[in-house]
Each structure stands twice: as C-alpha cells, then as structure tokens.
Scaffold this active site. Structure first.
Site, short mmCIF file in Angstrom:
data_model
loop_
_atom_site.label_atom_id
_atom_site.label_comp_id
_atom_site.label_asym_id
_atom_site.label_seq_id
_atom_site.Cartn_x
_atom_site.Cartn_y
_atom_site.Cartn_z
N ASN A 1 95.21 38.40 57.34
CA ASN A 1 95.34 39.50 56.39
C ASN A 1 96.70 40.16 56.60
O ASN A 1 96.98 40.65 57.70
CB ASN A 1 94.19 40.48 56.64
CG ASN A 1 94.22 41.65 55.69
OD1 ASN A 1 95.27 42.23 55.47
ND2 ASN A 1 93.08 42.01 55.15
N THR B 1 88.31 49.60 55.16
CA THR B 1 86.96 49.36 54.64
C THR B 1 85.95 49.77 55.72
O THR B 1 86.02 49.29 56.84
CB THR B 1 86.80 47.86 54.30
OG1 THR B 1 87.95 47.46 53.57
CG2 THR B 1 85.56 47.64 53.46
N ARG C 1 94.09 47.43 46.77
CA ARG C 1 93.26 48.64 46.65
C ARG C 1 93.61 49.40 45.39
O ARG C 1 94.74 49.33 44.90
CB ARG C 1 93.48 49.54 47.87
CG ARG C 1 93.05 48.92 49.19
CD ARG C 1 93.16 49.93 50.32
NE ARG C 1 92.09 50.89 50.25
CZ ARG C 1 91.01 50.88 51.03
NH1 ARG C 1 90.88 49.98 51.96
NH2 ARG C 1 90.08 51.79 50.89
N ARG D 1 97.85 51.43 48.26
CA ARG D 1 98.50 52.02 49.42
C ARG D 1 99.32 51.01 50.22
O ARG D 1 100.21 51.38 50.95
CB ARG D 1 97.49 52.71 50.33
CG ARG D 1 96.53 51.77 50.99
CD ARG D 1 95.65 52.48 51.99
NE ARG D 1 94.65 53.30 51.37
CZ ARG D 1 93.50 53.65 51.96
NH1 ARG D 1 93.27 53.26 53.19
NH2 ARG D 1 92.61 54.38 51.34
N HIS E 1 86.76 41.83 60.44
CA HIS E 1 86.97 43.27 60.58
C HIS E 1 86.92 43.69 62.04
O HIS E 1 85.94 43.48 62.72
CB HIS E 1 85.95 44.10 59.78
CG HIS E 1 86.57 45.40 59.31
ND1 HIS E 1 86.79 46.46 60.14
CD2 HIS E 1 87.05 45.76 58.09
CE1 HIS E 1 87.36 47.42 59.46
NE2 HIS E 1 87.54 47.03 58.22
N GLU F 1 90.84 40.38 48.34
CA GLU F 1 89.76 41.36 48.53
C GLU F 1 89.93 42.44 47.48
O GLU F 1 91.03 42.93 47.25
CB GLU F 1 89.88 42.02 49.91
CG GLU F 1 89.63 41.10 51.06
CD GLU F 1 89.83 41.84 52.39
OE1 GLU F 1 90.18 43.03 52.39
OE2 GLU F 1 89.67 41.20 53.41
N GLU G 1 80.94 37.35 53.88
CA GLU G 1 81.77 37.68 55.04
C GLU G 1 81.02 38.74 55.82
O GLU G 1 80.78 39.85 55.33
CB GLU G 1 83.14 38.20 54.62
CG GLU G 1 84.01 38.52 55.84
CD GLU G 1 85.39 39.06 55.51
OE1 GLU G 1 85.88 38.85 54.38
OE2 GLU G 1 85.97 39.71 56.38
N HIS H 1 94.22 42.72 50.38
CA HIS H 1 93.31 43.65 49.70
C HIS H 1 94.13 44.47 48.73
O HIS H 1 94.99 45.25 49.14
CB HIS H 1 92.65 44.54 50.77
CG HIS H 1 91.61 45.47 50.22
ND1 HIS H 1 90.83 46.25 51.02
CD2 HIS H 1 91.22 45.76 48.95
CE1 HIS H 1 89.99 46.97 50.28
NE2 HIS H 1 90.23 46.69 49.01
N HIS I 1 98.91 44.97 56.37
CA HIS I 1 99.65 45.98 57.13
C HIS I 1 101.14 45.69 57.25
O HIS I 1 101.90 46.55 57.69
CB HIS I 1 98.98 46.22 58.48
CG HIS I 1 97.63 46.85 58.26
ND1 HIS I 1 97.45 47.94 57.44
CD2 HIS I 1 96.40 46.50 58.67
CE1 HIS I 1 96.16 48.25 57.40
NE2 HIS I 1 95.51 47.38 58.12
N1 PXP Z 1 87.64 41.59 56.11
C1 PXP Z 1 87.61 42.61 55.23
C2 PXP Z 1 86.62 42.54 54.12
C3 PXP Z 1 88.48 43.70 55.32
O1 PXP Z 1 88.42 44.69 54.42
C4 PXP Z 1 89.43 43.70 56.36
C5 PXP Z 1 90.42 44.82 56.46
O2 PXP Z 1 91.26 44.81 55.35
C6 PXP Z 1 89.44 42.62 57.25
C7 PXP Z 1 88.52 41.59 57.12
C8 PXP Z 1 90.44 42.54 58.38
O3 PXP Z 1 90.15 43.53 59.30
P1 PXP Z 1 91.17 43.84 60.46
O4 PXP Z 1 92.43 44.34 59.80
O5 PXP Z 1 90.48 44.90 61.26
O6 PXP Z 1 91.40 42.58 61.21
#
Ligand code: PXP
Length: 252
Positions: free
Chosen positions: A7, A101, A45, A49, A192, A70, A151, A43, A10
């Site tokens: 992901n 999330t 949003r 952001r 997550h 996402e 998931e 994601h 960030h």
């Molecule tokens: N899965 C989902 C559905 C999420 O919303 C996120 C965070 O955007 C992640 C996985 C990844 O989580 P993390 O950034 O804590 O690894």
C-alpha cells in the site's frame, strides 16, 4: 505463495504535506514491484488526503502486477472504479474524521446497496474484496452478497500485546474466519497494522492468499533510506564547495 500487496498511500501522504510533486506513489509502486511486490494497493479517500485521482489513473497504466483500489461504495467511487478498471476493488468503511480505516465493513447491515455495488463491479470484470472483521456472520454475509474475496482486518491482532492471551485469541479468530471464508469459496486476504514484528505469525493463517501492508513498509523505507539521503545531499554540497575552492564563482 502468499502475495504481498504494498500500500503506497503514505508516500502520497508525505507529498500532500507540501502539495509537491515528490515523493511520487507511482515511482514507489514501480520500485515495490521490482523489489518483489505482487500487487499495489491504494485507497482513494473521499477527502483525497493522500492518493489523488490522477495517481490511480497513472497507476492503472504503469502497474505490471495487480492494482487493488480500496474505496467506499459511494456513487462517485463506483463510477470511478468502473472507468479505471483496477484488477480488484476492496470495499472499506470510511469516516472522514478517522486517521486510518478503523474497523471492518458492516456487511450484515450493508444489505442491498452493497450487493448491488458488488454486482456492478463484478459485471465490469473486477474482483471484489470486502474488508471485514474476523466474524462468522460477516464472513457468511460476504459470501451471500457475492464477494470474490475477503480481507480480514488484522488490526486487533496487530494491536494485541505479544505473549498476551489476547494475541492468541485474536489469531484464533482470524484462523476461524479464514477457514470459513475458504469453505464458502472466497479468497482469503488480510491486512492492517502488520509490521516486521507481527507478520511472521499471520503467514501461518490457513488459506491465506494476500497480505496488504503499507505503513510499516513506508516507515522502514524512511528509516533505512535516511542516512543515504543525507549522505547524498552532503556530497552534493561538498562537490560545490570543492568547485568554489578551484576558483568557480559558485553561480553555475
Ligand atoms: N487493508 C486495508 C483495507 C486498509 O485500509 C489499510 C490501510 O490503508 C491496509 C490494509 C494497510 O494497513 P497498514 O498501512 O497498517 O499496513
């Protein structure tokens, strides 16, 4: 093999802090793929952001593996997903005020609208994953609504203290949910809050196909790359000082 979907939200968070053009999540996605990522997750949003619409459009052109978008099931997002055609859409709950999330989707109460959205996305060729808590009712409802994947929300497992009974209970809940999802014919993914400390055990979940990991990888990249980045800037300045010492005016 358990697929790693990285992901890159960030990377965009840092860029948006300055409304600048770097760091670029598209570049990060390409580097992730070269390093062995099996998919890229973003994601989009409602408040934009971090990831922007353009990022997703460019990623659709550049990602060589699997693009997982996402999103919440708003009319705007459904239209966008159908236009962009990611390989997978992961439906997540979204609250404007949350930092990230916060919990799984309530599929049991989600009902007809969710079923319609899943149908529309699947009719347009996408896999549809639901981000849910490891709860039997949520798993069974996900199958009834037509999800191809689930998931499992690993947040409660990730936040449980190691060597604590809660950690083993959280893992057992995930295990039960994974077995049930597989029994119902859905692909089992998880994510997550996964880190370099707690991902090892998660790899032992039955039928696990994919992990989605973002924050911990981006955090580690910043730390392991920081010294190199500073050294490069120091060398650049040293080089200019050397030129000045050789009679260069320093204006070039
Ligand atoms: N899965 C989902 C559905 C999420 O919303 C996120 C965070 O955007 C992640 C996985 C990844 O989580 P993390 O950034 O804590 O690894």
């Amino acid at each position: 093999m358990i697929a790693l979907h990285v992901n890159v939200d960030h990377i965009a968070t840092v860029r948006q802090a300055r409304r600048a053009s770097e760091p670029d999540p598209v570049t990060a996605a390409a580097l992730a793929e070269v390093a062995g990522a099996n998919g890229i997750t973003v994601h989009l949003r409602e408040d934009r952001r971090h990831i922007q619409d353009r990022d997703v459009r460019v990623l659709r052109e550049t990602v060589q593996t699997v693009l997982n978008l996402e999103m919440a099931t708003t009319a705007e997002m459904l239209k966008f997903a159908i236009e962009i055609q990611p390989d997978v859409v992961t439906i997540v709950p979204e609250k404007r005020e949350e930092v990230t999330t916060e919990g799984g989707l309530d599929v049991v109460c989600g009902g007809d609208d969710l079923k319609k959205a899943i149908g529309e996305l699947r009719d347009n060729g996408m896999r549809v994953s639901l981000f849910i808590d490891p709860d039997m009712e949520q798993i069974q409802s996900s199958a009834k609504l037509g999800a191809t994947d689930i998931e499992l929300h690993t947040g409660p497992y990730a936040h449980a203290k190691e060597s604590n009974k809660i950690l083993s209970q959280a893992f057992q809940k995930l295990e039960g949910a994974a077995l049930e999802a597989h029994r119902l014919g859905m692909q089992v993914n998880a994510g997550h809050g996964l880190t370099y400390q707690n991902t090892q055990q998660i790899c032992h979940l039955s039928h696990l196909s994919e992990l989605n990991i973002g924050h911990s990888i981006v955090s580690r990249a910043v730390v392991v790359g920081f010294g190199l980045a500073v050294r490069e800037m120091r060398e650049l300045i040293n080089h200019q000082e050397l030129n000045l010492g050789c009679g260069d005016s320093g204006t070039s």
